[in-house]
Design a protein around this motif. Structure first.
Motif, short mmCIF file in Angstrom:
data_model
loop_
_atom_site.label_atom_id
_atom_site.label_comp_id
_atom_site.label_asym_id
_atom_site.label_seq_id
_atom_site.Cartn_x
_atom_site.Cartn_y
_atom_site.Cartn_z
N TYR A 57 30.43 38.68 31.19
CA TYR A 57 30.92 40.03 30.87
C TYR A 57 32.17 40.37 31.68
CZ TYR A 57 31.23 45.10 30.70
OH TYR A 57 31.70 46.37 30.56
N ILE A 58 32.13 40.08 32.98
CA ILE A 58 33.28 40.38 33.84
C ILE A 58 34.51 39.61 33.34
CG2 ILE A 58 34.24 40.19 36.17
CD1 ILE A 58 31.27 40.32 37.14
N LEU A 59 34.34 38.32 33.09
CA LEU A 59 35.46 37.51 32.61
C LEU A 59 36.01 38.05 31.28
CD1 LEU A 59 34.34 33.88 33.48
CD2 LEU A 59 36.20 35.18 34.51
N LYS A 60 35.12 38.48 30.41
CA LYS A 60 35.55 39.01 29.11
C LYS A 60 36.39 40.28 29.28
CE LYS A 60 33.63 40.86 24.83
NZ LYS A 60 32.40 41.22 24.13
N VAL A 61 35.90 41.21 30.10
CA VAL A 61 36.61 42.47 30.30
C VAL A 61 37.95 42.25 31.00
CG1 VAL A 61 36.53 44.68 31.55
CG2 VAL A 61 34.51 43.87 30.31
N VAL A 62 37.95 41.46 32.08
CA VAL A 62 39.19 41.22 32.82
C VAL A 62 40.19 40.44 31.97
CG1 VAL A 62 40.19 40.15 34.88
CG2 VAL A 62 38.00 41.34 35.04
N THR A 63 39.71 39.47 31.21
CA THR A 63 40.60 38.70 30.34
C THR A 63 41.25 39.60 29.29
OG1 THR A 63 39.32 36.69 30.64
CG2 THR A 63 40.73 36.77 28.70
N LYS A 64 40.47 40.49 28.70
CA LYS A 64 40.99 41.42 27.69
C LYS A 64 42.08 42.30 28.29
CE LYS A 64 39.42 45.12 24.66
NZ LYS A 64 38.26 45.96 24.29
N ASP A 65 41.82 42.86 29.48
CA ASP A 65 42.81 43.72 30.13
C ASP A 65 44.04 42.93 30.58
OD1 ASP A 65 41.11 45.84 29.73
OD2 ASP A 65 40.39 45.92 31.80
N THR A 66 43.83 41.71 31.02
CA THR A 66 44.94 40.87 31.48
C THR A 66 45.87 40.52 30.32
OG1 THR A 66 43.55 39.96 33.22
CG2 THR A 66 45.53 38.74 32.69
N ARG A 67 45.30 40.25 29.18
CA ARG A 67 46.13 39.92 28.00
C ARG A 67 47.01 41.10 27.58
NH1 ARG A 67 45.01 35.09 25.72
NH2 ARG A 67 42.99 34.15 26.18
N LYS A 68 46.55 42.31 27.84
CA LYS A 68 47.32 43.51 27.49
C LYS A 68 48.39 43.84 28.55
CE LYS A 68 43.36 45.81 25.36
NZ LYS A 68 42.47 46.98 25.51
N SER A 69 48.30 43.21 29.71
CA SER A 69 49.15 43.58 30.84
C SER A 69 50.42 42.74 30.89
CB SER A 69 48.39 43.42 32.15
OG SER A 69 47.25 44.21 32.13
N THR A 70 51.43 43.34 31.47
CA THR A 70 52.71 42.64 31.67
C THR A 70 52.98 42.39 33.16
OG1 THR A 70 53.86 44.76 31.64
CG2 THR A 70 53.75 43.53 29.57
N ILE A 129 44.76 32.98 36.54
CA ILE A 129 43.42 32.44 36.79
C ILE A 129 42.53 33.56 37.32
CG2 ILE A 129 42.05 30.76 38.07
CD1 ILE A 129 44.63 29.06 38.29
N ILE A 130 41.37 33.70 36.70
CA ILE A 130 40.39 34.68 37.13
C ILE A 130 39.19 33.89 37.67
CG2 ILE A 130 38.93 36.63 36.46
CD1 ILE A 130 40.89 36.89 34.00
N ASP A 131 38.86 34.10 38.95
CA ASP A 131 37.75 33.39 39.59
C ASP A 131 36.67 34.37 40.03
OD1 ASP A 131 38.80 30.78 39.44
OD2 ASP A 131 40.03 31.13 41.22
N ILE A 132 35.42 34.00 39.76
CA ILE A 132 34.26 34.79 40.18
C ILE A 132 33.24 33.83 40.79
CG2 ILE A 132 32.37 36.27 39.42
CD1 ILE A 132 34.15 37.05 37.03
N THR A 133 32.66 34.22 41.92
CA THR A 133 31.59 33.44 42.53
C THR A 133 30.35 34.31 42.62
OG1 THR A 133 33.21 32.20 43.82
CG2 THR A 133 30.92 32.02 44.49
N THR A 134 29.23 33.81 42.11
CA THR A 134 27.98 34.55 42.09
C THR A 134 27.14 34.21 43.32
OG1 THR A 134 26.95 32.82 40.75
CG2 THR A 134 27.96 34.65 39.57
N PRO A 135 26.05 34.94 43.57
CA PRO A 135 25.24 34.71 44.79
C PRO A 135 24.68 33.29 44.93
CG PRO A 135 24.69 36.80 43.85
CD PRO A 135 25.62 36.14 42.88
N ASN A 136 24.48 32.58 43.85
CA ASN A 136 23.99 31.21 43.99
C ASN A 136 25.16 30.24 44.19
OD1 ASN A 136 25.05 31.22 41.44
ND2 ASN A 136 23.22 30.50 40.41
N ASN A 137 26.32 30.79 44.57
CA ASN A 137 27.55 30.03 44.82
C ASN A 137 28.04 29.25 43.61
OD1 ASN A 137 28.13 30.83 47.48
ND2 ASN A 137 26.57 29.46 48.26
N LYS A 138 27.72 29.76 42.44
CA LYS A 138 28.19 29.14 41.22
C LYS A 138 29.52 29.80 40.83
CE LYS A 138 26.88 27.70 36.68
NZ LYS A 138 25.85 27.62 35.66
#
Length: 150
Positions: A57-70, A129-138
């Motif tokens: 979900y986070i990647l989807k939202v950030v990717t959508k906003d990033t594509r709209k940004s200059t 590049i959008i990077d996210i690390t979750t609690p299980n270090n994935k």
């Protein structure tokens, strides 16, 4: 008078009661172990599934906003990192803040993710590049490439 074979038996002996008790105890220990392991595995899979869903979900939202940004502006502070995504054509701004202390990501002051160990938006000119690390270090990552042309 005829004597029956079972005439002298008057019930179960103490040895038989102990044997049955031991067998029932062993079977119940094995069943409890199986049940406990099954519940632990189910909990781990549920947490992993929730983390995967949140990261997606986070990647989807950030990717959508990033594509709209200059333009992307990054501001690092002691306890948080702020990313300001701006569309210069219509002056639309998206403000993302990653709070390291409470492990949350907020979009325009609304928390969109919790339990995030790391969050970065890296502008590499030709791609983002959008990077996210979750609690299980994935780690989860998304790369957005820009197309050339008019």
């Amino acid at each position: 008078m005829r004597m029956s074979k079972f005439h002298n038996e008057r019930g179960v002996t103490l040895l038989e009661v102990l044997a049955v008790t031991i067998i029932v105890t062993l079977v119940s220990i094995v069943l409890m172990s199986i049940l406990t392991n099954g519940m632990n595995t189910s909990d781990k899979q549920m947490k992993s599934s929730v983390q995967l869903s949140d990261a997606t979900y986070i990647l989807k939202v950030v990717t959508k906003d990033t594509r709209k940004s200059t333009e992307i502006i990054t501001k690092d502070f002691d306890d948080c990192t702020e990313y300001i995504l701006t569309n210069n054509q219509n002056n639309q701004k998206y403000n993302y803040v990653f709070h390291r202390n409470n492990q949350t990501i907020a979009r325009d002051d609304e928390i969109i993710a919790v339990n995030v160990l790391d969050f970065k938006i890296k502008d590499k000119r030709s791609h983002i590049i959008i990077d996210i690390t979750t609690p299980n270090n994935k780690p989860f990552s998304s790369t957005i490439y820009f197309r050339g042309g008019s």
